[in-house]
Scaffold this active site. Structure first.
Site, PDB file in Angstrom:
ATOM      1  N   HIS A 129       1.798   7.286  16.855  1.00  0.00           N
ATOM      2  CA  HIS A 129       1.324   6.419  17.929  1.00  0.00           C
ATOM      3  C   HIS A 129       2.410   5.834  18.816  1.00  0.00           C
ATOM      4  O   HIS A 129       2.116   5.017  19.686  1.00  0.00           O
ATOM      5  CB  HIS A 129       0.440   5.323  17.332  1.00  0.00           C
ATOM      6  CG  HIS A 129      -0.804   5.891  16.705  1.00  0.00           C
ATOM      7  ND1 HIS A 129      -1.734   6.589  17.428  1.00  0.00           N
ATOM      8  CD2 HIS A 129      -1.234   5.892  15.423  1.00  0.00           C
ATOM      9  CE1 HIS A 129      -2.701   6.983  16.612  1.00  0.00           C
ATOM     10  NE2 HIS A 129      -2.422   6.590  15.390  1.00  0.00           N
ATOM     11  N   CYS A 142     -24.510 -23.418  16.338  1.00  0.00           N
ATOM     12  CA  CYS A 142     -23.179 -24.030  16.308  1.00  0.00           C
ATOM     13  C   CYS A 142     -22.277 -23.513  17.419  1.00  0.00           C
ATOM     14  O   CYS A 142     -21.346 -24.185  17.836  1.00  0.00           O
ATOM     15  CB  CYS A 142     -22.478 -23.743  14.976  1.00  0.00           C
ATOM     16  SG  CYS A 142     -23.299 -24.488  13.573  1.00  0.00           S
ATOM     17  N   CYS A 164      -6.570   6.422   9.140  1.00  0.00           N
ATOM     18  CA  CYS A 164      -5.174   6.813   9.353  1.00  0.00           C
ATOM     19  C   CYS A 164      -4.403   6.839   8.041  1.00  0.00           C
ATOM     20  O   CYS A 164      -3.657   7.792   7.779  1.00  0.00           O
ATOM     21  CB  CYS A 164      -4.484   5.845  10.312  1.00  0.00           C
ATOM     22  SG  CYS A 164      -4.884   6.145  12.032  1.00  0.00           S
ATOM     23  N   CYS A 206     -18.772 -17.609   7.527  1.00  0.00           N
ATOM     24  CA  CYS A 206     -19.813 -18.432   8.174  1.00  0.00           C
ATOM     25  C   CYS A 206     -21.179 -18.177   7.565  1.00  0.00           C
ATOM     26  O   CYS A 206     -21.941 -19.104   7.301  1.00  0.00           O
ATOM     27  CB  CYS A 206     -19.912 -18.113   9.670  1.00  0.00           C
ATOM     28  SG  CYS A 206     -18.774 -19.020  10.694  1.00  0.00           S
ATOM     29  N   ARG A 246     -10.758   2.198  11.031  1.00  0.00           N
ATOM     30  CA  ARG A 246      -9.855   3.129  11.708  1.00  0.00           C
ATOM     31  C   ARG A 246      -8.498   3.144  11.029  1.00  0.00           C
ATOM     32  O   ARG A 246      -7.906   4.206  10.850  1.00  0.00           O
ATOM     33  CB  ARG A 246      -9.711   2.743  13.189  1.00  0.00           C
ATOM     34  CG  ARG A 246      -9.014   3.813  14.043  1.00  0.00           C
ATOM     35  CD  ARG A 246      -9.838   5.074  14.099  1.00  0.00           C
ATOM     36  NE  ARG A 246      -9.111   6.176  14.700  1.00  0.00           N
ATOM     37  CZ  ARG A 246      -8.296   6.984  14.022  1.00  0.00           C
ATOM     38  NH1 ARG A 246      -8.090   6.794  12.741  1.00  0.00           N
ATOM     39  NH2 ARG A 246      -7.682   7.979  14.648  1.00  0.00           N
TER      40      ARG A 246
END
Lengths: 148, 248, 111
Positions: free
Chosen positions: B168, B71, B209, B102, B205
């Protein structure tokens, strides 16, 4: 600390059944070297070992070792032993080379459980033993993760 | 007195200021050894998953006996515009949840878990095809999901009462124990993480955290994490895709 | 056990050259020293041995301990003498082997 120990060993405090090993070798590795090589002398030369001074993560630390040898039919590196003094199993790996190897130089990645000294001992075709050591500091990750 | 007022104003403004001056990939916060590991396709363990993913992409699966390739052709464009809304099911999906969908709906294969080897391999393969390119802008239609993701990023969570932005954004470049704090950018995912000793997804991840601040993490593949992923995509738009990345 | 591996070998070399090989294999190398979320030790599961054969003779061997990192990476050398087969053999702790074969084309200098 390790320098003092080295001086002590050099001064001939061979009351302990150690090899004539001018290395900062402690506990576990000294015993293993005695097991593997008896009282044969190990000279700290001809072997080059590289580990990063600071390991990003103890799970995977790059290690490069090379041995100065012609690798000819009658003068070659037979074996290379790697030891990590503080690992729960200090015998890290043993490599075998042949004249057809051409060069006794390897690169790999090792686990280190803690900051420690790594020792590589090369055994030549004539039975002589040569070594090098390196030290790495293993830091703790910021947030210790769960094993999924 | 006047100087103090200005100082106070500046201080208060800095508390509310958000965003980064310049986006920097997590690659720039790794040691030379880790960078070398990522750069060499024969040192980068993530490439093993890329190889596996390529194999799986062309392999027939399930009762349908269809391969992804029957596909789909090049899915790198899809990778760069995920997460997006799957209009058939009316849900916000990311690449992994879409692959899960899918496999069961179109291939008739057994369901695969979010962090399964199959999902990691396929996302690694597809992501690798988009390497060097950039994430697409988030369209108007997804602005509310983007907002929800942004809220999650800036919300204080857990026992440590920290938001993502504390590490961050505010303290980027500072040390947290042995770690150098990065911007938490999503451009290298899925990554081979030395801490995990295996390949892992962006949501894994996120989970690390959240656990790190002692918060109850949402499920991998949950709407909250997909919204956060959407916000991170917007944030990482100036960075090149590095899949498969290597991180400590 | 068919191992998933990436091997970097030049397809050709000059006679007498030193050739470097890079191998990267997929294996968790579970050390046996980790504990799961329930506090139960995860059993050891490692590769134990690797050998590279060139023209039927060993040119490199390695015995792995649990300290070899997951998804083992290894580089080593051999001297190219003539065109022929290279065999890479990994053996795990259960004795199961995985073998990958490649060819190297060796020419005289200037060819």
């Amino acid at each position: 600390m390790s320098i003092r120990r080295r001086d002590l060993i050099k001064a001939g405090s061979s009351a302990i059944a150690l090899l004539s090993l001018p290395l900062p070798v402690r506990g576990a590795v000294a015993t293993l070297l005695a097991e593997d090589f008896g009282t044969r002398s190990i000279i700290e030369d001809r072997v080059r070992l590289r580990v990063p001074a600071l390991a990003e993560n103890g799970n995977s630390v790059p290690l490069d070792v090379s041995v100065d040898s012609p690798m000819s039919a009658n003068d070659f590196v037979q074996a290379l032993h790697i030891y990590a003094e503080k690992n729960p199993e200090p015998r890290v790996a043993k490599m075998r080379f042949f004249p057809g190897s051409g060069k006794a130089e390897i690169s790999t990645r090792i686990r280190f459980s803690d900051s420690q000294v790594i020792v590589a001992v090369a055994e030549m075709s004539d039975g002589s033993l040569w070594s090098a050591s390196g030290k790495t500091i293993v830091t703790i990750a910021a947030c210790v993760d769960q094993i999924l | 007195m006047k100087a103090t007022k200005w100082l106070l104003l500046w201080f208060l403004l800095s508390l509310t200021a958000e965003g980064l001056a310049e986006a920097r990939s997590g690659y720039t916060f790794q040691s030379n050894d880790v960078q070398r590991m990522q750069d060499d396709d024969f040192r980068n363990p993530g490439m093993l998953w890329v190889d596996k993913g390529q194999q799986l992409f062309y392999q027939q699966a399930g009762t349908s006996k269809r391969a992804c390739s029957d596909c789909h052709d090049d899915l790198s464009g899809t990778f760069l515009s995920m997460p997006s809304v799957n209009t058939h099911i009316g849900e916000l999906v990311n690449l992994t949840t879409q692959i899960q969908h899918c496999r069961s709906e179109h291939q008739g294969a057994d369901p695969i878990s979010y962090e399964s080897e199959t999902a990691l391999a396929l996302t690694a393969w597809i992501g690798h095809q988009a390497k060097g390119q950039h994430f697409e802008a988030v369209p108007e239609a997804l602005q509310s999901a983007l907002s929800a993701g942004r809220d999650y990023f800036y919300r204080r969570k857990g026992q440590y009462n920290l938001g993502c932005h504390h590490c961050h954004e505010r303290y980027v470049g500072h040390q947290l124990r042995g770690d150098l704090l990065s911007q938490g950018q999503s451009n290298p995912y899925p990554i081979y993480r030395l801490e995990w000793q295996t390949m892992g997804s962006l949501h894994r991840r996120f989970r690390s955290c959240d656990l790190g601040v002692r918060a109850q993490p949402p499920e991998l593949g949950s709407e909250q994490y997909i919204q956060l992923e959407l916000y991170l995509r917007e944030r990482a738009r100036t960075l090149a895709i590095e899949t498969p990345g290597v991180r400590r | 056990m068919m191992i998933n591996a990436r091997i970097a070998i030049p397809s050709s070399a000059t006679r007498g050259d030193l050739v470097q090989i890079k191998t990267l294999v997929s294996h968790p190398m579970e050390s046996g020293y980790r504990y799961d979320a329930m506090g139960i030790r995860i059993p050891q599961n490692i590769l134990k041995h690797f050998r590279c054969e060139y023209l039927g003779h060993a040119v490199f061997e390695m015995e792995f301990g649990p300290a070899v990192a997951a998804n083992p990476f290894l580089t080593f050398f051999f001297r190219a003498t003539e065109s022929g087969a290279l065999r890479f053999i990994w053996r795990d702790q259960n004795g199961e082997q995985s073998i990958i074969e490649r060819e190297i084309h060796v020419t005289d200098e200037g060819n």
